[in-house]
Design a protein around this motif. Structure first.
Motif, PDB file in Angstrom:
ATOM      1  N   ALA A 340      -2.964  46.752  11.595  1.00 11.25           N
ATOM      2  CA  ALA A 340      -2.385  45.347  11.508  1.00 11.25           C
ATOM      3  C   ALA A 340      -2.758  44.584  12.637  1.00 11.25           C
ATOM      4  O   ALA A 340      -2.535  45.250  14.099  1.00 11.25           O
ATOM      5  N   GLY A 341      -3.157  43.356  12.642  1.00  8.80           N
ATOM      6  CA  GLY A 341      -3.401  42.472  13.721  1.00  8.80           C
ATOM      7  C   GLY A 341      -4.897  42.637  14.040  1.00  8.80           C
ATOM      8  O   GLY A 341      -5.429  41.970  15.068  1.00  8.80           O
ATOM      9  N   SER A 342      -5.634  43.798  13.496  1.00  5.50           N
ATOM     10  CA  SER A 342      -6.981  43.687  13.821  1.00  5.50           C
ATOM     11  C   SER A 342      -7.780  43.032  12.920  1.00  5.50           C
ATOM     12  O   SER A 342      -7.360  42.453  11.610  1.00  5.50           O
ATOM     13  N   LEU A 343      -9.048  42.873  13.356  1.00  4.92           N
ATOM     14  CA  LEU A 343      -9.801  41.948  12.542  1.00  4.92           C
ATOM     15  C   LEU A 343     -10.481  42.691  11.405  1.00  4.92           C
ATOM     16  O   LEU A 343     -10.979  43.854  11.456  1.00  4.92           O
ATOM     17  N   ASN A 344     -10.758  41.871  10.243  1.00  5.34           N
ATOM     18  CA  ASN A 344     -11.395  42.582   9.129  1.00  5.34           C
ATOM     19  C   ASN A 344     -12.956  42.023   9.118  1.00  5.34           C
ATOM     20  O   ASN A 344     -13.444  40.865   9.117  1.00  5.34           O
ATOM     21  N   SER A 345     -14.121  42.967   9.368  1.00  8.31           N
ATOM     22  CA  SER A 345     -15.595  42.288   9.575  1.00  8.31           C
ATOM     23  C   SER A 345     -16.073  41.763   8.208  1.00  8.31           C
ATOM     24  O   SER A 345     -17.327  41.243   8.395  1.00  8.31           O
ATOM     25  N   LYS A 346     -15.399  41.870   7.142  1.00  5.75           N
ATOM     26  CA  LYS A 346     -15.940  41.511   6.012  1.00  5.75           C
ATOM     27  C   LYS A 346     -15.578  40.039   5.957  1.00  5.75           C
ATOM     28  O   LYS A 346     -16.246  39.190   5.157  1.00  5.75           O
ATOM     29  N   SER A 347     -14.674  39.479   6.904  1.00  8.89           N
ATOM     30  CA  SER A 347     -14.376  37.998   6.586  1.00  8.89           C
ATOM     31  C   SER A 347     -14.195  37.310   8.251  1.00  8.89           C
ATOM     32  O   SER A 347     -14.233  36.278   8.248  1.00  8.89           O
ATOM     33  N   GLY A 348     -13.821  38.345   8.965  1.00  7.20           N
ATOM     34  CA  GLY A 348     -13.416  37.731  10.545  1.00  7.20           C
ATOM     35  C   GLY A 348     -11.941  37.459  10.478  1.00  7.20           C
ATOM     36  O   GLY A 348     -11.271  36.993  11.594  1.00  7.20           O
ATOM     37  N   PHE A 349     -11.213  37.470   9.252  1.00  5.66           N
ATOM     38  CA  PHE A 349      -9.886  37.398   9.484  1.00  5.66           C
ATOM     39  C   PHE A 349      -9.080  38.634   9.879  1.00  5.66           C
ATOM     40  O   PHE A 349      -9.598  39.449   9.751  1.00  5.66           O
ATOM     41  N   ALA A 350      -7.898  38.269  10.287  1.00  3.05           N
ATOM     42  CA  ALA A 350      -6.998  39.287  10.860  1.00  3.05           C
ATOM     43  C   ALA A 350      -6.284  39.983   9.822  1.00  3.05           C
ATOM     44  O   ALA A 350      -5.735  39.050   8.819  1.00  3.05           O
ATOM     45  N   LYS A 351      -5.877  41.149   9.665  1.00  5.15           N
ATOM     46  CA  LYS A 351      -5.046  41.707   8.894  1.00  5.15           C
ATOM     47  C   LYS A 351      -3.714  41.338   9.616  1.00  5.15           C
ATOM     48  O   LYS A 351      -3.344  41.795  10.500  1.00  5.15           O
ATOM     49  N   ILE A 352      -2.835  40.434   8.729  1.00  7.14           N
ATOM     50  CA  ILE A 352      -1.715  39.889   9.297  1.00  7.14           C
ATOM     51  C   ILE A 352      -0.384  40.256   8.558  1.00  7.14           C
ATOM     52  O   ILE A 352      -0.531  40.101   7.363  1.00  7.14           O
ATOM     53  N   LEU A 353       0.627  40.256   9.221  1.00  9.22           N
ATOM     54  CA  LEU A 353       1.902  40.279   8.391  1.00  9.22           C
ATOM     55  C   LEU A 353       2.187  39.071   7.955  1.00  9.22           C
ATOM     56  O   LEU A 353       2.171  37.840   8.502  1.00  9.22           O
ATOM     57  N   CYS A 354       2.783  39.184   6.716  1.00  6.44           N
ATOM     58  CA  CYS A 354       3.211  37.849   5.988  1.00  6.44           C
ATOM     59  C   CYS A 354       4.532  37.624   5.950  1.00  6.44           C
ATOM     60  O   CYS A 354       5.403  38.448   5.141  1.00  6.44           O
ATOM     61  N   ASN A 355       5.270  37.141   6.833  1.00  5.23           N
ATOM     62  CA  ASN A 355       6.853  36.614   6.634  1.00  5.23           C
ATOM     63  C   ASN A 355       7.140  36.219   5.504  1.00  5.23           C
ATOM     64  O   ASN A 355       8.285  36.493   5.118  1.00  5.23           O
ATOM     65  N   ASP A 356       6.383  35.201   5.065  1.00  8.81           N
ATOM     66  CA  ASP A 356       6.693  34.391   3.864  1.00  8.81           C
ATOM     67  C   ASP A 356       5.603  34.424   2.932  1.00  8.81           C
ATOM     68  O   ASP A 356       4.619  33.707   3.339  1.00  8.81           O
ATOM     69  N   VAL A 357       5.710  35.204   1.925  1.00  5.86           N
ATOM     70  CA  VAL A 357       4.305  35.265   1.186  1.00  5.86           C
ATOM     71  C   VAL A 357       3.904  34.071   0.385  1.00  5.86           C
ATOM     72  O   VAL A 357       3.009  33.762   0.299  1.00  5.86           O
ATOM     73  N   ASP A 358       5.006  33.365   0.028  1.00  7.02           N
ATOM     74  CA  ASP A 358       4.882  32.249  -0.820  1.00  7.02           C
ATOM     75  C   ASP A 358       4.053  31.046   0.055  1.00  7.02           C
ATOM     76  O   ASP A 358       3.024  30.547  -0.562  1.00  7.02           O
ATOM     77  N   SER A 359       4.306  30.986   1.201  1.00  5.72           N
ATOM     78  CA  SER A 359       3.826  29.752   1.921  1.00  5.72           C
ATOM     79  C   SER A 359       2.405  30.319   2.840  1.00  5.72           C
ATOM     80  O   SER A 359       1.646  29.702   3.287  1.00  5.72           O
ATOM     81  N   PHE A 360       2.131  31.670   2.724  1.00  6.51           N
ATOM     82  CA  PHE A 360       1.089  32.203   3.602  1.00  6.51           C
ATOM     83  C   PHE A 360      -0.298  31.605   2.939  1.00  6.51           C
ATOM     84  O   PHE A 360      -0.710  31.636   1.842  1.00  6.51           O
ATOM     85  N   ASP A 361      -0.975  31.288   4.012  1.00  9.16           N
ATOM     86  CA  ASP A 361      -2.491  30.938   3.642  1.00  9.16           C
ATOM     87  C   ASP A 361      -3.353  31.504   4.397  1.00  9.16           C
ATOM     88  O   ASP A 361      -3.496  31.148   5.817  1.00  9.16           O
TER      89      ASP A 361
END
Lengths: 421, 353
Positions: A340-361
Motif C-alpha cells: 500500500a502506498g507504492s506505485l503500480n507500474s501498469k498505470s503509475g497510480f499508487a495503491k492507496i487506502l480508500c477511506n470513502d469508497v463512494d467518493s474515491f476517484d
C-alpha cells in the motif's frame, strides 16, 4: 490495523541507512537496468515519488516477519527479501527505484529463506476485485488492443489486429467511470457479506485501490490469520456463490418436476445465502399450519410470472449477488501483494487506502505526480480525464501534465519525448 | 460456575478428564486387571474390539459408570499392547460413532434442560477446545463460529457441508444436533487414538497381554492375504493419486467418498473383478461388505441404471484435493492414461526432455 503508515521520524535517518546497509543489499538486483527510454524516464519519475511521498507507503508493523519482493524496470521479479526497519526499505527503494514493491500477507519466522524454510505463522485474509473479472460491455469500447506482431494499438477489444490480422494481442485496460462504479459495487457487496455473514468487524476491513483496475480488501482480524489455503478457498467459494444446492432453500424438485418441501423447520430461512436469494426473488416466509404449502404455491406462482424455471432464476440470482473476487488470490497464502502506498507500474497510480469508497476517484486520489509539462509522443488519438479535467491527445507529439504522461507511458499508449531524458 | 458431571455422563463419555480423575481417586492400579474379578471387564473390552473389527457392530447398551470407565481403559491397554495401527484406528472410529449417538441424544434433550446443556458445552469445550452456543431465538439449533465450522467441514466432500449451503449469520453457522456431532466425529476419533498413543507403560498386566496376543494372532491371520499395493502390476505405472489412496488404506485410515469412487472406478477400469476390489476395500476402518458390494456393482453398471461409471478426470481429481501430481502425470487428463504405459518408458521420455 496490521499495516501502518510510516512516521516521519522513522525515515529521518534514511540517508544514513542508505550507506550503512548498502553492503547487505542483494547484489543480483543491482544488475538490472531499464532497456528503453520510457523505462528510464519512468524509473527517474518513480524515484522522485518515493523521495517525496514515502510517507504514503504503509509498512507492516512487524516488518521483519514479512517477505518483500520487487519488480525492476527490466520487468524481472525479485523475491525473498526481508528488512528490519522502514528506513532499510526506504534506502533500498531509493537506491534501486523498483517499478513495483510487494510484501507478503503472510508472517514468517525466516522471510528471506526459500519457501519451504520460511516457517509460516499466518496470513491476512485478502480479496482481489479486478476489473477484468467483471466482463463489462463498456470495456470492449474503451480498452485498447496491442498487437504483438505489428505493434499497432487498436481501439477497442479485438480478436484480430486490424492491420496485420495477427491474433497475438494483449488488452490495455483503461477503466472508465462505469468500470469504477461497478468495481465499487463489488467492494460494497463484499464488505456487506463479510460483515453480515462472517461477523467481521468493518473496522478491521481496509479497502485499497489496487493502483490499476481493481480493489484489494485486507481483513486484519486475528481470528482469520491461521486459516489454511483450503479454508480460505472455502470462504472464496462462499463469496462467489459456488456449489449452492437448491435443497438449501427448503425444497426439492421431484421426477415429475413438482416442488417438494423438505425443511420442516423454516425458522432460519432468512439468513445467509438462503435469505439473500429468497429476499431478492421476493419470496416471503410463512409460519403456521400451511407454511410449507404456501411457500411452494408462492414459488409456483412466481414461476409463471417470470416465465422461466425456478432453478434458472436461482442461478441467475446467485450470479448477480455473488462477489466477483479472484479466488486464487485469497487462497494463495504465499503470494506477495503490492505494498500500500507504492506505485503500480501498469498505470503509475499508487495503491492507496480508500477511506470513502463512494467518493474515491483513482484519476484524482491515486495520482501523485505533479502537473509540470512533459512532452510525449502518443501512439493513438484519445481523450482522458485526470483530476477533473479532460485531456485530448492526437497521435504524435503532445504536451501534458506529468501525471498524464506517466499514465499513458505506463499503459504503453505513448512514448517519452527524447528531450525529457 | 463449576459444572459437575453425573455418573451417567461418565459412563457415556469415559474419555473425559473427570473419568480419568475418578480412576486416580479410587487409587486403581493397572496391575489390578490381573485379578480374577477383573476378567469380566477384560472380556467385555476384548469382545467390544472384536465386534468392531470383525463385524463392524456396536453395542450401545450402557453398564454402570465404573464398568464403562474400566472397560474403556482396558480397551486402550489392549490396543496399546497390540500396537496395530489399523485396529487402533478402526476401534477409534467405531467408539467415536458410539459416543456420537449418546451426544446426539443428550444434545436433543439439552434444549429443555439447562443443566444438561451446560454439561455438554463443557464437554465440547474440554474435548474439542471449542465453544458451541445455544441459539435461544431459534428452536433446536446450536451455533458455532464460522472459522470453527470451516476448519472442520473442509474434510467433508458432500456439497451439503459447503458453507454456502449452511445457515450463516453474524459470524456463526447454525447446526442441528446431528450435524454438530457429525462435524466432530473425526476429532473424537483422533482423541481416542491420541489417548492410546500417549499411554506410557513399562509393563502391561499379564491378562491384558494375553488379550492383545489374541488380537495379534487374528490380525496376522487376515494379513496373510496380500497387501493392497500387491494388487498392482509392478511393471506398470500406478497413477500417483491412486498410489496415495493405497498408502492411506494401508495406514488403516478412512477415505472420503470421492477417493473411494476414484479408486473403485480406476480398479474396475483396470479389469479387476469385484471380489478383488472388495479385498482392497476391507482395509477401510468403516468397511461394510454389503454396502461396498452394492456400490461396486452400481459403479460397474451391474445394478441400478446399468450405467458404467468412468474414472474421474484429472481436473475433477484436482478439485477434490485428491491429486498428487508427479512427472509421470505430464500431459495426461485422466489417470487411466497411465495404465498402458510402463514406468521405464515414462522415465526414458522424461530423461529425453
Amino acid at each position: 490495523m496490521i499495516f501502518s503508515t510510516n512516521s516521519k521520524s522513522d525515515l529521518k535517518n534514511a540517508a544514513d541507512m542508505l550507506k550503512e546497509n548498502e553492503p547487505t543489499l542483494k547484489i543480483d538486483f543491482k544488475n538490472s537496468e531499464p532497456s528503453n527510454n520510457n523505462q528510464l524516464w519512468l524509473k527517474k519519475t518513480f524515484k522522485k515519488y518515493y523521495f517525496k511521498y514515502f510517507i504514503n507507503v504503509a509498512l507492516p508493523e512487524k516488518i521483519n516477519l514479512h517477505e518483500f519482493g520487487f519488480r525492476y524496470f527490466d520487468e524481472k521479479m525479485y523475491r525473498h527479501f526481508s528488512f528490519n526497519s522502514p528506513g532499510e526499505i526506504y534506502a533500498f527503494v531509493l537506491k534501486f527505484s523498483p517499478s513495483d514493491i510487494y510484501c507478503s500477507s503472510s508472517f514468517y519466522r525466516n522471510p528471506s529463506e526459500p519457501m519451504d524454510k520460511k516457517e509460516w505463522y499466518g496470513s491476512e485474509l485478502i480479496f482481489d476485485i479486478d476489473g477484468k473479472d467483471l466482463h463489462l460491455e463498456c470495456t470492449l469500447e474503451h480498452n485498447y488492443t496491442r498487437c504483438h506482431g505489428c505493434n499497432l494499438i487498436n481501439a477497442g477489444v479485438l480478436e484480430k489486429c486490424s492491420n496485420c490480422n495477427g491474433s497475438r494481442l494483449n488488452v490495455i485496460e483503461i477503466p472508465c467511470k462505469n468500470c469504477i462504479f461497478f468495481l465499487k459495487k463489488e467492494v460494497k457487496k463484499l464488505i456487506n457479506l463479510l460483515v453480515e455473514d462472517f461477523g467481521i468487524d468493518s473496522k478491521t476491513i481496509s479497502v485499497y485501490f489496487s493502483g490499476n483496475n481493481g480493489f484489494h480488501l485486507h481483513v486484519a482480524d486475528k481470528d482469520y490469520l491461521p486459516l489454511l489455503s483450503v479454508e480460505r478457498a472455502e470462504i472464496s467459494s462462499y463469496l462467489l456463490g459456488k456449489g449452492f444446492k437448491l435443497e438449501t432453500l427448503g425444497l426439492k424438485i421431484n421426477n415429475d418436476k413438482k416442488f417438494i418441501p423438505i425443511l420442516k423447520n423454516k425458522q432460519l430461512l432468512d439468513c445467509g445465502w438462503r435469505g439473500r436469494i429468497l429476499k431478492n426473488l421476493k419470496i416471503n416466509f410463512y409460519s403456521g399450519k400451511n407454511a410449507d404449502n404456501n411457500f411452494i404455491k408462492q414459488i409456483e406462482k412466481l414461476e409463471t410470472i417470470w416465465n422461466c424455471d425456478f432453478q434458472q432464476k436461482v442461478a441467475k440470482t446467485i450470479e448477480d449477488l455473488s462477489v466477483k473476487i479472484d479466488p486464487m488470490v485469497t487462497m494463495d497464502i504465499h503470494r506477495i501483494f503490492r505494498l500500500a502506498g507504492s506505485l503500480n507500474s501498469k498505470s503509475g497510480f499508487a495503491k492507496i487506502l480508500c477511506n470513502d469508497v463512494d467518493s474515491f476517484d483513482p484519476f484524482k486520489d491515486a495520482c501523485f505526480f505533479d502537473k509540470s509539462t512533459i512532452e510525449i509522443v502518443s501512439k493513438i488519438d484519445t481523450s482522458i480525464f485526470f483530476k477533473g479535467k479532460k485531456y485530448n491527445l492526437n497521435k504524435g507529439s503532445n504536451s501534458v501534465p506529468e501525471y498524464v504522461a506517466v499514465y499513458l507511458i505506463s499503459k504503453g499508449l505513448a512514448d517519452i519525448n527524447l528531450k525529457e531524458i | 460456575m463449576s459444572i459437575k458431571l453425573g455418573t451417567n455422563d461418565l459412563a457415556k463419555y469415559p474419555f473425559l478428564n473427570e473419568a480419568s480423575t475418578y480412576v486416580k481417586e479410587t487409587h486403581f492400579d493397572l496391575q489390578e486387571f490381573d485379578r480374577t474379578e477383573m476378567e469380566f471387564i477384560l472380556n467385555r473390552s476384548f469382545n467390544k474390539i472384536d465386534n468392531f473389527i470383525k463385524n463392524g457392530e456396536t453395542n450401545y447398551k450402557l453398564e454402570k459408570f465404573e464398568i464403562e470407565i474400566l472397560t474403556f481403559l482396558a480397551s486402550l491397554l489392549i490396543l496399546k499392547s497390540a500396537s496395530i495401527d489399523i485396529i487402533t484406528k478402526k476401534f477409534a472410529l467405531f467408539e467415536s460413532m458410539r459416543f456420537e449417538k449418546y451426544l446426539v441424544e443428550d444434545l436433543k434433550n439439552s434444549f429443555k434442560d439447562e443443566k444438561k446443556r451446560l454439561i455438554l458445552l463443557k464437554i465440547f469445550n474440554e474435548i474439542f477446545k471449542i465453544d458451541i452456543f445455544c441459539e435461544t431465538i431459534v428452536n433446536e439449533f446450536y451455533k458455532i463460529r464460522v472459522i470453527d465450522y470451516i476448519h472442520r467441514s473442509i474434510v467433508f466432500h458432500e456439497e451439503e457441508w459447503k458453507l454456502i449451503n449452511r445457515t450463516v449469520k453474524n459470524g456463526f453457522v447454525y447446526l442441528n444436533v446431528n450435524e454438530i456431532v457429525r462435524l466432530f466425529r473425526n476429532e473424537l476419533s483422533l482423541l481416542i487414538i491420541d489417548k492410546i498413543k500417549n499411554m506410557k507403560l513399562v509393563t502391561f498386566p499379564d491378562k491384558v497381554l494375553k488379550k492383545s496376543q489374541n488380537l495379534k494372532i487374528y490380525w496376522d491371520s487376515i494379513n496373510k492375504r496380500s497387501k493392497v499395493s500387491d494388487h498392482v502390476n509392478k511393471n506398470r505405472t500406478t497413477p500417483p493419486c491412486i498410489d496415495h489412496i493405497y498408502k492411506v488404506l494401508n495406514n488403516g485410515e478412512n477415505l472420503p467418498h470421492s477417493a473411494r469412487l476414484l479408486l473403485a472406478t480406476f480398479l474396475l477400469f483396470s479389469e479387476k473383478n469385484i471380489e478383488e476390489i472388495i479385498e482392497i476395500f476391507k482395509k477401510l476402518p468403516d468397511y461394510n461388505e454389503q454396502i461396498t458390494r452394492y456400490q461396486l456393482e452400481h459403479l460397474s453398471g451391474k445394478k441400478g441404471s446399468s450405467k458404467k461409471y468412468f474414472v474421474p478426470s484429472c481436473e475433477k481429481i484436482k478439485l477434490q484435493n485428491l491429486c498428487h501430481e508427479t512427472f509421470v502425470c505430464k500431459g495426461i487428463i485422466n489417470p487411466i492414461q497411465l495404465l498402458g504405459k510402463r514406468r521405464d518408458e515414462i522415465e526414458k521420455e522424461e530423461g529425453k526432455g
